[in-house]
Design a protein around this motif. Structure first.
Motif, PDB file in Angstrom:
ATOM      1  N   GLN A   1      17.950 -97.854  -1.730  1.00  0.00           N
ATOM      2  CA  GLN A   1      16.629 -97.534  -1.170  1.00  0.00           C
ATOM      3  C   GLN A   1      15.647 -98.686  -1.308  1.00  0.00           C
ATOM      4  OE1 GLN A   1      18.607 -94.611   0.218  1.00  0.00           O
ATOM      5  NE2 GLN A   1      16.605 -95.275   0.930  1.00  0.00           N
TER       6      GLN A   1
ATOM      7  N   MET B   1      20.619 -95.567  -8.168  1.00  0.00           N
ATOM      8  CA  MET B   1      19.724 -95.786  -7.021  1.00  0.00           C
ATOM      9  C   MET B   1      18.954 -97.097  -7.192  1.00  0.00           C
ATOM     10  SD  MET B   1      16.802 -93.425  -5.290  1.00  0.00           S
ATOM     11  CE  MET B   1      15.687 -93.328  -6.670  1.00  0.00           C
TER      12      MET B   1
ATOM     13  N   THR C   1      16.350 -89.385  -2.518  1.00  0.00           N
ATOM     14  CA  THR C   1      15.670 -90.589  -3.007  1.00  0.00           C
ATOM     15  C   THR C   1      14.459 -90.209  -3.858  1.00  0.00           C
ATOM     16  OG1 THR C   1      16.344 -91.801  -1.038  1.00  0.00           O
ATOM     17  CG2 THR C   1      14.455 -92.681  -2.248  1.00  0.00           C
TER      18      THR C   1
END
Ligand SMILES: Cc1ncc(COP(=O)(O)O)c(C=O)c1O
Length: 398
Positions: free
Chosen positions: A18, A335, A365
Motif C-alpha cells: 500500500q 503491509m 488496508t
C-alpha cells in the motif's frame, strides 16, 4: 514441536503493497508478461508496439506522439528536459514536495537556471504565483513552467487547468511540462485539452505495471523546440525514437515483456472506462479520509480542493515516529505503507490507494493501519475503519 517460522516468505496470504507506487500488479498483467520474449525487430513486435501506442494516447488525452523509454520516471524527467531546453535556460518550478525538489535538482545538474518557488509541502502550485512570475518576465526568459501534478510525497494534487489558464493570462510563451507520474491512469488528465507540452509518466503507478517504463507525451510546440535545439542527447532523443516508432520499432532494445503487460493494463483501463477509474480513486480517497478523521489524525494536505485521489499522507502526533509505526504494520500485518520522504521523514506515513484496488482491499488496508496504530502505541480514536465502511456502503456511486 516446531516453532513457527519468522520469515515473511513463510507467511500465508498476499502482501499488502500500500505504498503509492509501485502498485499491485493485477494477475491479468502478470499473466500477460509471462511469455517468451520475441524478436524486437520482427513483425509480431511491431504489431504489439503500434497497439500499445494507440492505447496510450487516450490515457494521456492526446492524439499526438507518446514516447516509451526503458527507464524509471526519473529518466522520463530527463528526457523532457534534454529534448527541449539547453544549459543556461531559465525555468520556473515549485517546491510542492520531495519529487518537485528532486526534479529541480535534476534540472540544475543539467545546467538549467531554476526559479524555485518555495512551498510548505502541504498545498499545490498557486496559479496566482505562476501568473505573477510570468507577468514579471517581460523578456520571455522563462522557457518552461514545470509542475508535478500529483505530489506523491505529500498527497496533494495541483489543478493543472488553472496553471494553464495562469500562463495564458500572462500571455507567456513558456512550455508547460507536467509530471503525471502518480496521476496518469488514476486522476483525470488531459494533455491536449490542458495545453501541456510535455507530460512525464512511468509504468509503476496507475498503469499497474512493474517499474521499468518512462513515458513522455509531447505537443507540436515541444517537438518544434526539440528540432530547434535542446541539449546534447542520444539515449533520450525523441527524434530517433519517433522515427523508429512509426513502423513499430525502437532505436535500441525495448522492454518487450513490460510492453506485453502494458497492452493488457491498457485493455483493463479501457474495459473499466477512464471516468469510472477516476471516480473509483476519488471514492477510495474520500473513504480513507473518513478513516483518518475518525482516528483524530491530521491529513497533511491543507487544501481540501487539492486532496489527492491516489494517496493520503497522514501526520503523526507529536513525539511519535512514523517509522516505528510503519515497521509495526509491516512485521505484524505484512503491509507496506509509504515512508515519509525528505523533510517529512518520520513525520508522516502515506497510504497508497491507487491502481488495482477495490473496496475490500481498502478496508483491509485501513484495518492494518488501525491495528498498527494500536500496536505502536500511537494515540488515536478507534472507529476509522467503521467510518470508511459506512462511507463505502452508503449511496456513493461505484
Ligand atoms: C511524482 C513522482 N515523480 C517522479 C518520481 C520518480 O520516479 P522513479 O522513481 O520511477 O524514477 C516519482 C516516484 O515515485 C514520483 O512519485
Amino acid at each position: 514441536m516446531q516453532s513457527a517460522p519468522k520469515t515473511t516468505s513463510a507467511r500465508s496470504g498476499r502482501h499488502f503493497l500500500q505504498i503509492p507506487g509501485p502498485t499491485n500488479v493485477p494477475d491479468r498483467v502478470l499473466r500477460a508478461m509471462d511469455r517468451p520474449t520475441i524478436d524486437h525487430r520482427g513483425p509480431e513486435f511491431a504489431k504489439l508496439t503500434l497497439e500499445v501506442f494507440e492505447g496510450l494516447r487516450p490515457v494521456f488525452g492526446t492524439r499526438g506522439p507518446v514516447l516509451i523509454f526503458p527507464s524509471s520516471g526519473t529518466g522520463a524527467w530527463e528526457a523532457a528536459i534534454v529534448n527541449t531546453l539547453k544549459a543556461g535556460d531559465r525555468v520556473l518550478m515549485f517546491e510542492t514536495g520531495q519529487f518537485a525538489t528532486l526534479w529541480k535538482r535534476l534540472a540544475e545538474r543539467l545546467g538549467l537556471a531554476v526559479d524555485f518557488v518555495p512551498g510548505d509541502w502541504r498545498r499545490g502550485v498557486d496559479p496566482a504565483v505562476v501568473e505573477a512570475r510570468l507577468a514579471d518576465d517581460r523578456q520571455g526568459a522563462i522557457r518552461a513552467v514545470m509542475v508535478v501534478h500529483n505530489e506523491t510525497s505529500t498527497g496533494v494534487t495541483t489543478r493543472i487547468p488553472s496553471i494553464r489558464q495562469a500562463i495564458d493570462r500572462a500571455r507567456h510563451p513558456a512550455l508547460l511540462m507536467v509530471d503525471t507520474i502518480s496521476s496518469l491512469g488514476s486522476i483525470d488528465y488531459r494533455h491536449a485539452d490542458w495545453g501541456v507540452d510535455v507530460s512525464v509518466a512511468c509504468s509503476q503507478k496507475g498503469l499497474m505495471l512493474p517499474p521499468g517504463l518512462g513515458l513522455n507525451a509531447v505537443s507540436d510546440k515541444a517537438l518544434a523546440a526539440a528540432r530547434q535545439g535542446g541539449m546534447p542527447r542520444s539515449y533520450w532523443d525523441w527524434e530517433d525514437m519517433l522515427k523508429n516508432n512509426t513502423s513499430g520499432f525502437f532505436p535500441y532494445t525495448p522492454a518487450t515483456n513490460l510492453l506485453y503487460g502494458l497492452r493488457e493494463a491498457l485493455a483493463m483501463l479501457r474495459e473499466q472506462g477512464l471516468p469510472a477509474v477516476f471516480a473509483r480513486h476519488a471514492r477510495h480517497a474520500e473513504a480513507t479520509r473518513c478513516a483518518v478523521r475518525a482516528w483524530g489524525l491530521e491529513i497533511l494536505c491543507a487544501e481540501p480542493a487539492e486532496y489527492s485521489p491516489v494517496l493520503t499522507a497522514v501526520m503523526m502526533p507529536a513525539g511519535h515516529d512514523a517509522e516505528t509505526f510503519r515497521a509495526a504494520a509491516l512485521s505484524r500485518f505484512d503491509m507496506s505503507l509509504g515512508v515519509g520522504l525528505g523533510r517529512l521523514a518520520g513525520k508522516v506515513f502515506r497510504i497508497g490507494h491507487l491502481g488495482d484496488f477495490n473496496d475490500l482491499t481498502l478496508v483491509g488496508t485501513l484495518g492494518g493501519v488501525e491495528m498498527g496504530l494500536a500496536i505502536a502505541g500511537v494515540p488515536h480514536r478507534p472507529g476509522g475503519v467503521q467510518a470508511a465502511m459506512t462511507f463505502l456502503s452508503g449511496d456513493a456511486p461505484l
